[in-house]
Motif scaffolding. Structure first.
Motif, mmCIF file in Angstrom:
data_model
loop_
_atom_site.group_PDB
_atom_site.id
_atom_site.type_symbol
_atom_site.label_atom_id
_atom_site.label_comp_id
_atom_site.label_asym_id
_atom_site.label_seq_id
_atom_site.Cartn_x
_atom_site.Cartn_y
_atom_site.Cartn_z
ATOM 1 N N ASP A 166 54.124 -37.964 99.840
ATOM 2 C CA ASP A 166 54.694 -38.353 101.126
ATOM 3 C C ASP A 166 55.064 -39.837 101.142
ATOM 4 O OD1 ASP A 166 54.330 -35.806 102.176
ATOM 5 O OD2 ASP A 166 52.315 -36.262 102.909
ATOM 6 N N PHE A 167 56.164 -40.137 101.806
ATOM 7 C CA PHE A 167 56.597 -41.527 101.993
ATOM 8 C C PHE A 167 55.828 -42.135 103.159
ATOM 9 C CE2 PHE A 167 59.685 -44.212 104.491
ATOM 10 C CZ PHE A 167 59.466 -45.370 103.745
ATOM 11 N N ALA A 168 55.294 -43.341 102.947
ATOM 12 C CA ALA A 168 54.562 -44.049 103.995
ATOM 13 C C ALA A 168 55.325 -45.314 104.387
ATOM 14 C CB ALA A 168 53.163 -44.416 103.499
ATOM 15 N N PRO A 169 55.970 -45.338 105.560
ATOM 16 C CA PRO A 169 56.707 -46.538 105.983
ATOM 17 C C PRO A 169 55.762 -47.694 106.265
ATOM 18 C CG PRO A 169 56.628 -44.932 107.762
ATOM 19 C CD PRO A 169 56.052 -44.260 106.548
ATOM 20 N N LEU A 178 62.779 -43.452 108.137
ATOM 21 C CA LEU A 178 62.045 -42.189 108.124
ATOM 22 C C LEU A 178 62.555 -41.268 109.234
ATOM 23 C CD1 LEU A 178 59.738 -40.413 107.074
ATOM 24 C CD2 LEU A 178 58.193 -41.641 108.606
ATOM 25 N N ALA A 179 62.779 -41.837 110.432
ATOM 26 C CA ALA A 179 63.288 -41.031 111.542
ATOM 27 C C ALA A 179 64.658 -40.457 111.211
ATOM 28 C CB ALA A 179 63.356 -41.887 112.804
ATOM 29 N N ARG A 180 65.477 -41.247 110.547
ATOM 30 C CA ARG A 180 66.810 -40.774 110.156
ATOM 31 C C ARG A 180 66.703 -39.626 109.148
ATOM 32 N NH1 ARG A 180 71.891 -42.864 110.422
ATOM 33 N NH2 ARG A 180 73.373 -42.021 108.903
ATOM 34 N N LEU A 181 65.838 -39.790 108.159
ATOM 35 C CA LEU A 181 65.697 -38.780 107.121
ATOM 36 C C LEU A 181 65.078 -37.488 107.659
ATOM 37 C CD1 LEU A 181 64.562 -41.097 104.199
ATOM 38 C CD2 LEU A 181 66.629 -39.696 104.234
ATOM 39 N N ARG A 182 64.228 -37.617 108.670
ATOM 40 C CA ARG A 182 63.591 -36.424 109.236
ATOM 41 C C ARG A 182 64.586 -35.522 109.960
ATOM 42 N NH1 ARG A 182 57.837 -38.795 111.353
ATOM 43 N NH2 ARG A 182 56.615 -38.236 109.512
ATOM 44 N N THR A 184 67.166 -34.548 108.583
ATOM 45 C CA THR A 184 67.654 -33.677 107.513
ATOM 46 C C THR A 184 66.526 -32.961 106.791
ATOM 47 O OG1 THR A 184 69.512 -35.192 107.172
ATOM 48 C CG2 THR A 184 69.065 -33.595 105.423
ATOM 49 N N PHE A 185 65.423 -33.672 106.566
ATOM 50 C CA PHE A 185 64.312 -33.125 105.790
ATOM 51 C C PHE A 185 63.066 -33.036 106.663
ATOM 52 C CE2 PHE A 185 66.933 -35.832 103.003
ATOM 53 C CZ PHE A 185 67.461 -34.859 102.180
ATOM 54 N N THR A 186 62.445 -31.878 106.691
ATOM 55 C CA THR A 186 61.216 -31.721 107.459
ATOM 56 C C THR A 186 60.127 -32.635 106.918
ATOM 57 O OG1 THR A 186 61.774 -29.411 107.861
ATOM 58 C CG2 THR A 186 59.477 -30.069 108.227
ATOM 59 N N ARG A 187 60.063 -32.707 105.610
ATOM 60 C CA ARG A 187 59.077 -33.560 104.942
ATOM 61 C C ARG A 187 59.821 -34.587 104.106
ATOM 62 N NH1 ARG A 187 56.966 -33.548 99.803
ATOM 63 N NH2 ARG A 187 54.911 -34.517 99.573
ATOM 64 N N VAL A 188 59.501 -35.858 104.283
ATOM 65 C CA VAL A 188 60.182 -36.924 103.553
ATOM 66 C C VAL A 188 59.264 -37.431 102.449
ATOM 67 C CG1 VAL A 188 61.267 -39.193 103.696
ATOM 68 C CG2 VAL A 188 61.501 -37.575 105.593
ATOM 69 N N SER A 189 59.680 -37.219 101.216
ATOM 70 C CA SER A 189 58.881 -37.649 100.069
ATOM 71 C C SER A 189 59.320 -39.025 99.597
ATOM 72 C CB SER A 189 59.035 -36.648 98.924
ATOM 73 O OG SER A 189 60.364 -36.700 98.416
ATOM 74 N N ALA A 190 58.531 -39.609 98.698
ATOM 75 C CA ALA A 190 58.880 -40.909 98.131
ATOM 76 C C ALA A 190 60.231 -40.861 97.429
ATOM 77 C CB ALA A 190 57.786 -41.360 97.162
#
Length: 322
Positions: A166-169, A178-182, A184-190
């Motif tokens: 998991d990516f940790a901001p 992270l909000a932008r990527l979410r 598109t992706f339910t789970r945002v990885s590194a």
């Protein structure tokens, strides 16, 4: 002993004759690069390499493939080739062979290459320890992660899927990304923030924060603008990418108990002049109570021009040590 080393990616397949002995690579010969799109299979590319070599090839093969390894069929990522390991002796004439994942090959290269093939990035400027754990990460199309455990004068490669943690901001900008990527992706990885394609999300998030029109460019275009120095947002995105990579590399060292960290991959090489001025070291060491410990961990960049080929040969040498 001579072995045909092959490094197979999505776009190119690289071939060379390597000399191995007693579990180590002695030398790596002239490299021939072929476009995978110009060959229907590994067999036809192998035959073309033999033609260019001008003599029968050794009856041994060391293959590094951009794909998970295992099972009866290996399907290459971003490449239509299919490899059936059981048919390698028949199709390639190689009666002895080794097949490893591309990043496992990088780890073997890190374990065997001399100190001159590494560039110091931050931390103490000392040679690789060659005992304990060396952590390796490589930003490219994805985020490759592996480890090498050195013990009793030898080593063991530890392939991992660490790029998918998991990516940790760590600050407001990364919260926004992270909000932008979410969306598109339910789970945002590194990997979504530390691999080559991640520059798109970084670039577009910066544009939104600065209330500028969002130019929907692909990652290659943005990296090109960043390295050319012709677009201020692209330059800022590059700096942000290096910060995020520094944080991830530090997390990796903590997770694997590493004595040192090595950055690998073609993108890593392109970033070599940016590590010092983009805050990589500060993010690498910013681990709260462990900051002092992190400051004592060297980070290096592998600079060998063909670590995949070298690593494939090294993996063969280890498996078939004589």
């Amino acid at each position: 002993m001579q072995v045909v080393a092959v490094d197979i990616g999505g776009t190119h397949a690289r071939f060379a004759i390597a000399e191995v002995a007693k579990g180590n690579v002695v030398s790596l010969g002239h490299v021939v690069t072929q476009k995978t799109a110009e060959h229907a299979s590994l067999q036809t590319a192998w035959q073309d390499f033999e033609r260019q070599h001008g003599a029968p090839l050794p009856k041994a093969a060391a293959l590094s493939v951009a794909s998970p390894v295992g099972g009866e069929v290996i399907k290459l990522t971003n490449n239509p080739w299919i490899i059936r390991p059981a048919l390698i002796p028949e199709r390639l004439g190689a009666h002895t062979y080794t097949i490893v994942n591309d990043f496992a090959a990088i780890a073997h290269a890190v374990a065997q290459l001399p100190e001159g093939d590494f560039l110091h990035i931050c931390g103490p400027d000392r040679p690789l320890a060659r005992d304990g754990v060396t952590s390796i990460c490589g930003p490219g199309t994805g985020l490759g992660v592996a480890g090498v455990f050195h013990a009793d004068g030898g080593y063991h490669v530890m392939p991992t899927e660490g790029g998918h943690v998991d990516f940790a901001p760590l600050d407001g900008f990364e919260d926004a990304m992270l909000a932008r990527l979410r969306k598109t992706f339910t789970r945002v990885s590194a990997e979504r923030v530390c691999a080559g394609p991640a520059i798109v999300a970084i670039y577009e998030t910066l544009a939104e924060i600065e209330d500028k029109p969002v130019r929907h460019l692909d990652d290659k275009a943005i990296w090109g603008l960043a390295f050319e120095g012709t677009d201020s947002l692209a330059i800022a995105a590059l700096d942000r990418f290096v910060l995020t990579l520094g944080a991830f590399a530090g997390d990796l060292a903590l997770t694997q108990g590493a004595k040192e960290v090595v950055i690998a991959g073609g993108l890593g090489l392109k970033l070599k002049d940016h590590f010092a001025r983009s805050g990589f070291a500060e993010r690498f060491t910013a681990k709260g109570r462990f900051q002092q410990m992190m400051a004592g961990i060297p980070v290096k960049l592998i600079t060998h021009p063909q670590p995949g080929l070298y690593g494939a040969a090294a993996a063969f040498a280890q498996e078939h040590a004589k």
